[in-house]
Design a protein around this motif. Structure first.
Motif, PDB file in Angstrom:
ATOM      1  N   ASP A  58       1.048  -1.120   0.134  1.00 34.32           N
ATOM      2  CA  ASP A  58       0.114  -0.493   0.035  1.00 34.32           C
ATOM      3  C   ASP A  58       0.817   1.018   0.226  1.00 34.32           C
ATOM      4  OD1 ASP A  58      -2.969   1.970   0.350  1.00 34.32           O
ATOM      5  OD2 ASP A  58      -1.641   1.695   2.763  1.00 34.32           O
ATOM      6  N   ASP A 114       5.688   2.578  -8.927  1.00 35.12           N
ATOM      7  CA  ASP A 114       4.518   1.617  -9.007  1.00 35.12           C
ATOM      8  C   ASP A 114       3.298   2.104  -7.937  1.00 35.12           C
ATOM      9  OD1 ASP A 114       6.510   0.700  -9.259  1.00 35.12           O
ATOM     10  OD2 ASP A 114       6.150  -1.242  -9.267  1.00 35.12           O
ATOM     11  N   VAL A 115       4.282   1.555  -6.981  1.00 33.50           N
ATOM     12  CA  VAL A 115       3.751   1.345  -5.740  1.00 33.50           C
ATOM     13  C   VAL A 115       3.321   2.796  -4.885  1.00 33.50           C
ATOM     14  CG1 VAL A 115       4.150   1.423  -3.382  1.00 33.50           C
ATOM     15  CG2 VAL A 115       5.531  -0.790  -4.804  1.00 33.50           C
ATOM     16  N   ALA A 118      -0.800   3.001  -6.858  1.00 36.50           N
ATOM     17  CA  ALA A 118      -1.479   2.198  -6.147  1.00 36.50           C
ATOM     18  C   ALA A 118      -2.047   3.143  -5.379  1.00 36.50           C
ATOM     19  CB  ALA A 118      -0.814   0.701  -6.031  1.00 36.50           C
ATOM     20  N   GLU A 119      -3.919   2.504  -5.608  1.00 40.40           N
ATOM     21  CA  GLU A 119      -5.109   2.512  -4.428  1.00 40.40           C
ATOM     22  C   GLU A 119      -4.882   2.306  -3.404  1.00 40.40           C
ATOM     23  OE1 GLU A 119      -7.912   3.559  -4.974  1.00 40.40           O
ATOM     24  OE2 GLU A 119      -7.124   4.252  -7.727  1.00 40.40           O
ATOM     25  N   THR A 120      -4.599   3.538  -1.878  1.00 43.15           N
ATOM     26  CA  THR A 120      -4.628   3.166  -0.335  1.00 43.15           C
ATOM     27  C   THR A 120      -5.407   2.079   0.009  1.00 43.15           C
ATOM     28  OG1 THR A 120      -3.959   5.651  -0.993  1.00 43.15           O
ATOM     29  CG2 THR A 120      -3.875   4.384   1.382  1.00 43.15           C
TER      30      THR A 120
END
Length: 123
Positions: A58, A114-115, A118-120
């Protein structure tokens, strides 16, 4: 050398047991035992990639991890994210990362972009 593909969890556990046993004897490369270890490790790696994929972290957890790893405080993130209240909003998932923040976090802390995009996960 009786090596078969790993199809089941039982096959996987048996292969891990064989690998552990072989690693204790520390076989040389090119020997029958060394080749067996190499083949089993490759089969286990393929099985894990297919059946046990590792999800990317996340974004907020990645930031917190890097902070902990580097001994950073909220104050240290201010030049990257903004005033301390903004940093707390990000770390508490009250505000999403902006593109500019993502760029600065990637450059300053080395967190893969990319990390960060990402969606949290709601906390």
């Amino acid at each position: 050398m009786d090596i078969r593909p790993i199809h089941t969890e039982a096959d996987y556990k048996a292969a891990l047991k064989d690998i552990a046993s072989l690693m204790e004897s520390d076989p040389d490369l090119g020997t029958p035992e060394g080749d067996r270890l190499d083949i089993l490790a490759t089969l286990v790696q393929a099985y894990e990639a297919k059946h046990l994929p590792i999800a990317p972290p996340d974004p907020v957890e990645a930031i917190k991890f890097r902070m902990e790893q580097s001994g950073m405080s909220v104050k240290d993130l201010e030049p990257i994210i903004g005033k301390s209240n903004r940093v707390y909003e990000i770390l508490n998932r009250k505000r999403p990362l902006t593109l500019a923040m993502i760029r600065r976090l990637h450059i300053s802390l080395g967190i893969p972009a990319d990390v960060l995009i990402a969606e949290t996960v709601a906390g």
